[in-house]
Write a protein that holds these residues in place. Sequence first.
Motif, PDB file in Angstrom:
ATOM      1  N   ARG A  34       0.829  -1.200   0.000  1.00  0.00           N
ATOM      2  CA  ARG A  34       0.000   0.000   0.000  1.00  0.00           C
ATOM      3  C   ARG A  34       0.867   1.254   0.000  1.00  0.00           C
ATOM      4  NH1 ARG A  34      -2.559  -0.085   4.950  1.00  0.00           N
ATOM      5  NH2 ARG A  34      -3.416  -2.076   4.317  1.00  0.00           N
ATOM      6  N   HIS A  38       1.018   4.233  -2.957  1.00  0.00           N
ATOM      7  CA  HIS A  38       0.785   5.648  -2.684  1.00  0.00           C
ATOM      8  C   HIS A  38       2.031   6.493  -2.948  1.00  0.00           C
ATOM      9  CE1 HIS A  38      -3.228   5.164  -1.243  1.00  0.00           C
ATOM     10  NE2 HIS A  38      -2.855   4.257  -0.371  1.00  0.00           N
ATOM     11  N   HIS A  41       2.186   8.453  -6.508  1.00  0.00           N
ATOM     12  CA  HIS A  41       1.262   9.508  -6.901  1.00  0.00           C
ATOM     13  C   HIS A  41       2.013  10.814  -7.131  1.00  0.00           C
ATOM     14  CE1 HIS A  41      -2.564   7.479  -5.178  1.00  0.00           C
ATOM     15  NE2 HIS A  41      -1.878   6.696  -5.967  1.00  0.00           N
ATOM     16  N   TRP A  44       1.598  13.741  -4.417  1.00  0.00           N
ATOM     17  CA  TRP A  44       2.456  13.597  -3.249  1.00  0.00           C
ATOM     18  C   TRP A  44       3.829  14.181  -3.539  1.00  0.00           C
ATOM     19  CZ3 TRP A  44       7.140  11.194  -2.465  1.00  0.00           C
ATOM     20  CH2 TRP A  44       7.546  11.074  -1.157  1.00  0.00           C
TER      21      TRP A  44
END
Length: 51
Positions: A34, A38, A41, A44
């Motif tokens: 996970r 993330h 992205h 981010w």
Amino acid sequence: MSETWLGLVIGCSALAIAVPLVMGHYRRERHRARQLRHLDHQDWWHGTRER
């Protein structure tokens, strides 16, 4: 008969130790996957680069 019980006790205690270890490993792998998802992205990346 006592050898059967001894084997049963040793086997059950090994399973009792192995099950939480396997569950913890599975949780850590899912958490790591996970985090890696993330990390990719773009928002981010731009959010951390702007001051």
